[in-house]
Design an enzyme around this catalytic site. Sequence first.
Site, mmCIF file in Angstrom:
data_model
loop_
_atom_site.group_PDB
_atom_site.id
_atom_site.type_symbol
_atom_site.label_atom_id
_atom_site.label_comp_id
_atom_site.label_asym_id
_atom_site.label_seq_id
_atom_site.Cartn_x
_atom_site.Cartn_y
_atom_site.Cartn_z
ATOM 1 N N THR A 236 0.820 -1.207 0.000
ATOM 2 C CA THR A 236 0.000 0.000 0.000
ATOM 3 C C THR A 236 0.862 1.269 0.000
ATOM 4 N N GLY B 232 2.796 -3.172 8.291
ATOM 5 C CA GLY B 232 3.012 -3.459 9.709
ATOM 6 C C GLY B 232 4.452 -3.870 9.963
ATOM 7 N N GLU C 221 -6.252 -6.043 3.762
ATOM 8 C CA GLU C 221 -6.351 -7.192 2.857
ATOM 9 C C GLU C 221 -7.529 -7.037 1.901
HETATM 10 C C1 LIG Z 1 10.273 -19.477 15.711
HETATM 11 C C2 LIG Z 1 8.919 -18.889 15.655
HETATM 12 C C3 LIG Z 1 8.058 -19.589 14.651
HETATM 13 C C4 LIG Z 1 6.733 -18.981 14.584
HETATM 14 C C5 LIG Z 1 5.911 -19.500 13.454
HETATM 15 C C6 LIG Z 1 4.686 -18.755 13.506
HETATM 16 C C7 LIG Z 1 3.641 -18.994 12.570
HETATM 17 C C8 LIG Z 1 2.642 -17.964 12.900
HETATM 18 C C9 LIG Z 1 1.873 -17.605 11.773
HETATM 19 C C10 LIG Z 1 1.220 -16.510 11.722
HETATM 20 C C11 LIG Z 1 1.156 -15.476 12.761
HETATM 21 C C12 LIG Z 1 0.422 -14.396 12.123
HETATM 22 C C13 LIG Z 1 0.126 -13.269 12.953
HETATM 23 C C14 LIG Z 1 -0.523 -12.294 12.023
HETATM 24 C C15 LIG Z 1 -0.718 -10.988 12.643
HETATM 25 C C16 LIG Z 1 -1.088 -10.049 11.532
HETATM 26 C C17 LIG Z 1 -1.432 -8.754 12.045
HETATM 27 C C18 LIG Z 1 -2.097 -7.793 11.074
HETATM 28 C C19 LIG Z 1 -1.911 -8.012 9.655
HETATM 29 C C20 LIG Z 1 -2.468 -6.911 8.814
HETATM 30 C C21 LIG Z 1 -1.792 -7.002 7.515
HETATM 31 C C22 LIG Z 1 -2.427 -6.243 6.427
HETATM 32 C C23 LIG Z 1 -1.870 -6.339 5.243
HETATM 33 C C24 LIG Z 1 -2.415 -5.681 4.039
HETATM 34 O O1 LIG Z 1 -3.418 -5.039 4.048
HETATM 35 S S1 LIG Z 1 -1.519 -5.924 2.610
HETATM 36 C C25 LIG Z 1 -2.325 -4.971 1.387
HETATM 37 C C26 LIG Z 1 -3.624 -5.593 0.958
HETATM 38 N N1 LIG Z 1 -4.145 -4.884 -0.152
HETATM 39 C C27 LIG Z 1 -5.200 -5.264 -0.811
HETATM 40 O O2 LIG Z 1 -5.827 -6.246 -0.447
HETATM 41 C C28 LIG Z 1 -5.535 -4.470 -2.029
HETATM 42 C C29 LIG Z 1 -6.898 -4.787 -2.558
HETATM 43 N N2 LIG Z 1 -6.913 -4.647 -3.988
HETATM 44 C C30 LIG Z 1 -6.856 -5.711 -4.828
HETATM 45 O O3 LIG Z 1 -6.764 -6.856 -4.381
HETATM 46 C C31 LIG Z 1 -6.918 -5.426 -6.288
HETATM 47 O O4 LIG Z 1 -6.394 -4.277 -6.698
HETATM 48 C C32 LIG Z 1 -8.350 -5.582 -6.817
HETATM 49 C C33 LIG Z 1 -8.703 -7.067 -6.720
HETATM 50 C C34 LIG Z 1 -9.349 -4.759 -6.065
HETATM 51 C C35 LIG Z 1 -8.398 -5.149 -8.286
HETATM 52 O O5 LIG Z 1 -7.291 -5.646 -8.955
HETATM 53 P P1 LIG Z 1 -7.050 -5.374 -10.503
HETATM 54 O O6 LIG Z 1 -5.727 -5.865 -10.863
HETATM 55 O O7 LIG Z 1 -7.385 -3.969 -10.805
HETATM 56 O O8 LIG Z 1 -8.067 -6.347 -11.050
HETATM 57 P P2 LIG Z 1 -9.423 -6.140 -11.813
HETATM 58 O O9 LIG Z 1 -9.173 -5.364 -13.059
HETATM 59 O O10 LIG Z 1 -10.467 -5.679 -10.898
HETATM 60 O O11 LIG Z 1 -9.672 -7.657 -12.202
HETATM 61 C C36 LIG Z 1 -8.908 -8.309 -13.184
HETATM 62 C C37 LIG Z 1 -9.102 -9.800 -13.037
HETATM 63 O O12 LIG Z 1 -8.292 -10.271 -11.967
HETATM 64 C C38 LIG Z 1 -9.062 -11.012 -11.061
HETATM 65 N N3 LIG Z 1 -8.421 -10.935 -9.755
HETATM 66 C C39 LIG Z 1 -8.252 -9.842 -8.992
HETATM 67 N N4 LIG Z 1 -7.600 -10.195 -7.858
HETATM 68 C C40 LIG Z 1 -7.348 -11.510 -7.955
HETATM 69 C C41 LIG Z 1 -6.699 -12.444 -7.090
HETATM 70 N N5 LIG Z 1 -6.212 -12.076 -5.911
HETATM 71 N N6 LIG Z 1 -6.603 -13.708 -7.495
HETATM 72 C C42 LIG Z 1 -7.133 -14.103 -8.677
HETATM 73 N N7 LIG Z 1 -7.757 -13.280 -9.540
HETATM 74 C C43 LIG Z 1 -7.867 -11.998 -9.168
HETATM 75 C C44 LIG Z 1 -10.402 -10.350 -11.131
HETATM 76 O O13 LIG Z 1 -11.396 -11.171 -10.584
HETATM 77 C C45 LIG Z 1 -10.516 -10.149 -12.605
HETATM 78 O O14 LIG Z 1 -10.840 -11.382 -13.199
HETATM 79 P P3 LIG Z 1 -11.655 -11.401 -14.561
HETATM 80 O O15 LIG Z 1 -11.682 -12.858 -14.908
HETATM 81 O O16 LIG Z 1 -10.943 -10.547 -15.547
HETATM 82 O O17 LIG Z 1 -12.998 -10.853 -14.229
HETATM 83 C C1 LIG Z 2 -4.231 -1.687 10.523
HETATM 84 C C2 LIG Z 2 -3.824 -1.731 9.098
HETATM 85 C C3 LIG Z 2 -2.743 -2.518 8.720
HETATM 86 C C4 LIG Z 2 -2.318 -2.541 7.402
HETATM 87 N N1 LIG Z 2 -1.222 -3.280 7.071
HETATM 88 C C5 LIG Z 2 -0.751 -3.239 5.803
HETATM 89 C C6 LIG Z 2 0.422 -3.946 5.444
HETATM 90 O O1 LIG Z 2 1.030 -4.622 6.264
HETATM 91 N N2 LIG Z 2 0.886 -3.855 4.185
HETATM 92 C C7 LIG Z 2 0.239 -3.122 3.244
HETATM 93 O O2 LIG Z 2 0.697 -3.078 2.101
HETATM 94 N N3 LIG Z 2 -0.906 -2.457 3.536
HETATM 95 C C8 LIG Z 2 -1.410 -2.501 4.787
HETATM 96 N N4 LIG Z 2 -2.576 -1.828 5.106
HETATM 97 C C9 LIG Z 2 -3.259 -1.048 4.076
HETATM 98 C C10 LIG Z 2 -4.557 -1.689 3.617
HETATM 99 O O3 LIG Z 2 -4.317 -2.857 2.903
HETATM 100 C C11 LIG Z 2 -5.376 -0.697 2.787
HETATM 101 O O4 LIG Z 2 -5.705 0.378 3.624
HETATM 102 C C12 LIG Z 2 -6.594 -1.363 2.228
HETATM 103 O O5 LIG Z 2 -6.252 -2.249 1.188
HETATM 104 C C13 LIG Z 2 -7.668 -0.365 1.730
HETATM 105 O O6 LIG Z 2 -7.164 0.463 0.781
HETATM 106 P P1 LIG Z 2 -7.295 2.072 0.866
HETATM 107 O O7 LIG Z 2 -6.766 2.480 2.180
HETATM 108 O O8 LIG Z 2 -6.672 2.561 -0.372
HETATM 109 O O9 LIG Z 2 -8.833 2.359 0.837
HETATM 110 P P2 LIG Z 2 -9.617 3.133 -0.288
HETATM 111 O O10 LIG Z 2 -9.606 2.304 -1.516
HETATM 112 O O11 LIG Z 2 -9.109 4.519 -0.415
HETATM 113 O O12 LIG Z 2 -11.069 3.117 0.316
HETATM 114 C C14 LIG Z 2 -11.806 4.258 0.687
HETATM 115 C C15 LIG Z 2 -13.273 4.113 0.218
HETATM 116 O O13 LIG Z 2 -13.310 4.083 -1.202
HETATM 117 C C16 LIG Z 2 -14.116 3.006 -1.643
HETATM 118 N N5 LIG Z 2 -13.609 2.461 -2.917
HETATM 119 C C17 LIG Z 2 -12.320 2.358 -3.316
HETATM 120 N N6 LIG Z 2 -12.244 1.789 -4.528
HETATM 121 C C18 LIG Z 2 -13.494 1.506 -4.904
HETATM 122 C C19 LIG Z 2 -14.070 0.888 -6.051
HETATM 123 N N7 LIG Z 2 -13.310 0.438 -7.044
HETATM 124 N N8 LIG Z 2 -15.406 0.762 -6.125
HETATM 125 C C20 LIG Z 2 -16.174 1.201 -5.105
HETATM 126 N N9 LIG Z 2 -15.691 1.782 -3.981
HETATM 127 C C21 LIG Z 2 -14.373 1.935 -3.890
HETATM 128 C C22 LIG Z 2 -14.003 1.955 -0.531
HETATM 129 O O14 LIG Z 2 -15.134 1.080 -0.532
HETATM 130 C C23 LIG Z 2 -13.952 2.848 0.707
HETATM 131 O O15 LIG Z 2 -15.260 3.147 1.116
HETATM 132 C C24 LIG Z 2 -3.020 -1.791 6.424
HETATM 133 C C25 LIG Z 2 -4.132 -1.022 6.799
HETATM 134 C C26 LIG Z 2 -4.529 -0.995 8.108
HETATM 135 C C27 LIG Z 2 -5.706 -0.156 8.495
#
Ligand SMILES: CCCCCCCC/C=C\CCCCCCCCCCC/C=C/C(=O)SCCNC(=O)CCNC(=O)[C@H](O)C(C)(C)COP(=O)(O)OP(=O)(O)OC[C@H]1O[C@@H](n2cnc3c(N)ncnc32)[C@H](O)[C@@H]1OP(=O)(O)O
Ligand SMILES: Cc1cc2nc3c(=O)[nH]c(=O)nc-3n(C[C@H](O)[C@H](O)[C@H](O)COP(=O)(O)OP(=O)(O)OC[C@H]3O[C@@H](n4cnc5c(N)ncnc54)[C@H](O)[C@@H]3O)c2cc1C
Length: 684
Positions: free
Chosen positions: A163, A202, A445
Site C-alpha cells: 500500500t 506493519g 487485505e
Molecule cells: C520461531 C517462531 C516460529 C513462529 C511460526 C509462527 C507462525 C505464525 C503464523 C502466523 C502469525 C500471524 C500473525 C498475524 C498478525 C497479523 C497482524 C495484522 C496483519 C495486517 C496485515 C495487512 C496487510 C495488508 O493489508 S496488505 C495490502 C492488501 N491490499 C489489498 O488487499 C488491495 C486490494 N486490492 C486488490 O486486491 C486489487 O487491486 C483488486 C482485486 C481490487 C483489483 O485488482 P485489478 O488488478 O485492478 O483487477 P481487476 O481489473 O479488478 O480484475 C482483473 C481480473 O483479476 C481477477 N483478480 C483480482 N484479484 C485476484 C486475485 N487475488 N486472485 C485471482 N484473480 C484476481 C479479477 O477477478 C478479474 O478477473 P476477470 O476474470 O478478468 O474478471
Molecule cells: C491496521 C492496518 C494494517 C495494514 N497493514 C498493511 C500492510 O502490512 N501492508 C500493506 O501493504 N498495507 C497494509 N494496510 C493497508 C490496507 O491494505 C489498505 O488500507 C486497504 O487495502 C484499503 O485500501 P485504501 O486504504 O486505499 O482504501 P480506499 O480504496 O481509499 O477506500 C476508501 C473508500 O473508497 C471506496 N472504494 C475504493 N475503490 C473503490 C471501487 N473500485 N469501487 C467502489 N468503492 C471503492 C471503498 O469502498 C472505501 O469506502 C493496512 C491497513 C490498516 C488499516
Amino acid sequence: MIVLFNCTCAVPTTMDSFHPVPVKVNPDLQKERDAALFNPVELTYLKDGGKDKTERRRRCELLAINDPDLQHKDISFMARNERYSNAVRKAVIIARKIKEHRLTNMEEKQLYISAATQYDTYGFGLHYGMFLPALSAQCDEEQRNYWLPLAENLKILGTYAQTELGHGTFIRGLETTAIYDPKTEEFVLHTPTLSALKWWPGNMGKTATHAVVLAQLYTNGKSYGLHPFIVQLRSLENHQPLPGITLGDIGPKLGFHSFDNGFLGFDHVRIPRRNMLMKYSQVSPDGFYIKPIHAKLTYSTMVEARVTLVSDIAYSLSQAVTIAVRYSAVRRQTEQIKGVKEPQILDYRTQQLKLFPYLAAAYAFTFTSFVITGRYIEVQNEMNDGNMESLSELHALSAGLKAFTSYVGNEGIEVCRLSCGGHGYSQASGFPELYTLTAPISTFEGENTVMLLQTARYLMKCATTAKRGLELPRFVLYLSQRQKGQCPARNESDLLDHGLLSDAFEHRARRLVIEAAQKMQSNIGKGNPQHVAWNNCHMYLLKAASAHCHFYVVQTFVKYINDTEMSDAVRDILTSLCQFYALHGIWQNAGDFLQDGYMNGNQLDMVQSLVGKLLDKIRINAVALVDAFDFRDEILCSKLGKYDGNVYEAMYEWAKNSPLNKTEVHDSYNKYLRPLMQSSKAKL
Ligand SMILES: CCCCCCCC/C=C\CCCCCCCCCCC/C=C/C(=O)SCCNC(=O)CCNC(=O)[C@H](O)C(C)(C)COP(=O)(O)OP(=O)(O)OC[C@H]1O[C@@H](n2cnc3c(N)ncnc32)[C@H](O)[C@@H]1OP(=O)(O)O
Ligand SMILES: Cc1cc2nc3c(=O)[nH]c(=O)nc-3n(C[C@H](O)[C@H](O)[C@H](O)COP(=O)(O)OP(=O)(O)OC[C@H]3O[C@@H](n4cnc5c(N)ncnc54)[C@H](O)[C@@H]3O)c2cc1C
C-alpha cells in the site's frame, strides 16, 4: 479490600474441565451451567477436531500462559512506546521458546503465539503473517533456498510493503517503480512522488530489516505491471536505514497500538536482479521479460491472508459473545416485582436478540472457516501442479467471505460491547482492544466493499456462463438451476427444516445475482460503457455478492451438522442454533424474501414467531455454548467475561492498578487545582 460481592458456590470439576477451580463461582453462572442441556466439552472437541486436538491446544496455551518470562503488567496501563517495546520483547521470547518447547507444527506455533500475546498484536506478525508467505509463494527454488532459512531463523525480519499513501485498493495504480538496468544487472527502486510513499505496512516503522516490496516493473523501456521484490531496508549491524531509504512509524491509530505500521521511500535504491521474486515471472540478465502463467499470481499472498482472516474473525466474535453472554448471566438490572431480585439481563428478550444472532454467527463462521481453509489447501495443491483453473473461484470466495464475515464480526463485537452497558466501555471489559484489533479487518487485505464487488464480478460472469448452459464450479452451481417458485412452508414446523431454509437463501442469492446481471445488461444496452454501467449497478452487485456469501454460510452450517458425527444433545443445540441463524437472517432481510413473492406475509409472521421461540432454546444453553469455545481467562483478558463470573471483584482489583491511583494526591493538584482553589476570595 472491601468485599463487594460474595458467594460460596463450588465449581463441580470434571476430568474434562481445564479451568482452574475458583474458590467461589458466581451462583447465577453456576445455575446456567447446571441447567444446560448438553456437555460443552463435547462441542469443544468437535470445534477443535477431536479430544486429542483440544488437549494439545490446551497444553500449548498453558506453556505460554504459565511462562514467567511472558508475564507483564496489563497493556491497558502502558503507553504506546512501552507497548511496542513489550511486543518486540515478547516476540523474541516467543521465538526462543517455540524452539525450546519443540513446537514444530504450524498449528501449535500459532496456538502458542496467540496464548503468549493474549489480546495484543504479535511483534513479528507481518514477518510470519505475510513476509514469509510471500517469499514461500513467490520465490523460485534457488531464491527459496537462500531467503527462507534466513527468514525462518529470524536472521532477517520482514514486512509486506504494498500500500502507498495515495493508493491501497487500486494496486495496478501503485507508483513505486523498479526499473531494470541490464548494464549492472540491477533494479532501481524509486518513489517518484509523495503519494508513492509506502504507507501502512506493519512492523515496517521500527522492526523490519527487509520487505517484500510491490513495485511497477520496467525493463527495456516497457512497463510490465506490479511485481514483488525483496529489499533490504535496514543495516543488519546497527539497524540504521540503508542509503537512499527513508523509514518511519506512521503514528498512533485507532488501535494496533503495539504495532509499528510504517512509511517507506526509495531514492534510486539499487538491488540485484535476483531480488525480484521469480517463481512466476522473470527478467533475464539482458532484460527480457517472461510473463507468468496467470496474470494475478502476484496477488496470491492476499488470497491466503483473506482465507486466514475468516478464521480470525470467527475467533474474535466468539470471544466477544463469550464475554457478553457470561456477563449478561451475572448482571442483574431493574426490579420487575417489588421486593423480588432484579432479573439477570440475559432474561430480557432484547438482550437475547442482541447477543444470540452473533452467538449463532460465531459458530456459523467457525464452520465456514474450516471449509474455506480446506478449499484453499485443495486449490493450492492444484496450483502447485500447474493447474490455475480454480484461482478465480478461490479469489471470489475468499474476498467475499472475508468481507461478509468481517462486517458481521465487527458489528457483533460492537453490539456485544453495547450489551454490557457502561462496563463494556471500560478497558477492563476487553472490548476496546478486541474491537480495535478486529475493526481494520474490514479494511486491510482488501476493503470490504471492494472485495464484495470482486465477488460480484465473478458472479456476473457465472450468471452469463449459466445462461449459456455451460458448466459452473460447485460453489456457484446453484446459478444454473431454475428458480423453485414459492417457499413451500405451510406451518412453523416446515420452516424449521434445514433443507427448506437453505433453499430460501439459495433462491434469494440466485434471484439477486440474476437481477444484478440483468441490470448490468440493460445499463450497457442503454449505451453506457462497462465501467459506468458497473458503477450504476453497484447497489445490486453488492447485494448479490452479500446474498451469495450469506447462502454459502447457511449452507455450510447445515452441511456441517448433517455430515458430522455428534451426540444427540449437541446435534439438538447446533440444530437450533442453525435454524436461528437462518430464520433471523430471513427476518432481518425480509424485504428480499418478499420482494419477488418467494415468501408471503403469513410465512414471515411464522419466521418472526420462530425467532422468538428459538430464543428460549438458546437461552437455556447460552452459557454452555460460550463455555464450549473454551477460552481461558488469560486469553479472554476480560474482567466481565471471567469463567467464575466474579466480575465486580475483578473490576475493582483491576481499577486499583490504574497508574492514576499510584498516589492518593496527584501532582496536578499542587500544580493546578490548589492554586486555583486557594486564589478564590470566597472562604469556606
Ligand atoms: C520461531 C517462531 C516460529 C513462529 C511460526 C509462527 C507462525 C505464525 C503464523 C502466523 C502469525 C500471524 C500473525 C498475524 C498478525 C497479523 C497482524 C495484522 C496483519 C495486517 C496485515 C495487512 C496487510 C495488508 O493489508 S496488505 C495490502 C492488501 N491490499 C489489498 O488487499 C488491495 C486490494 N486490492 C486488490 O486486491 C486489487 O487491486 C483488486 C482485486 C481490487 C483489483 O485488482 P485489478 O488488478 O485492478 O483487477 P481487476 O481489473 O479488478 O480484475 C482483473 C481480473 O483479476 C481477477 N483478480 C483480482 N484479484 C485476484 C486475485 N487475488 N486472485 C485471482 N484473480 C484476481 C479479477 O477477478 C478479474 O478477473 P476477470 O476474470 O478478468 O474478471
Ligand atoms: C491496521 C492496518 C494494517 C495494514 N497493514 C498493511 C500492510 O502490512 N501492508 C500493506 O501493504 N498495507 C497494509 N494496510 C493497508 C490496507 O491494505 C489498505 O488500507 C486497504 O487495502 C484499503 O485500501 P485504501 O486504504 O486505499 O482504501 P480506499 O480504496 O481509499 O477506500 C476508501 C473508500 O473508497 C471506496 N472504494 C475504493 N475503490 C473503490 C471501487 N473500485 N469501487 C467502489 N468503492 C471503492 C471503498 O469502498 C472505501 O469506502 C493496512 C491497513 C490498516 C488499516
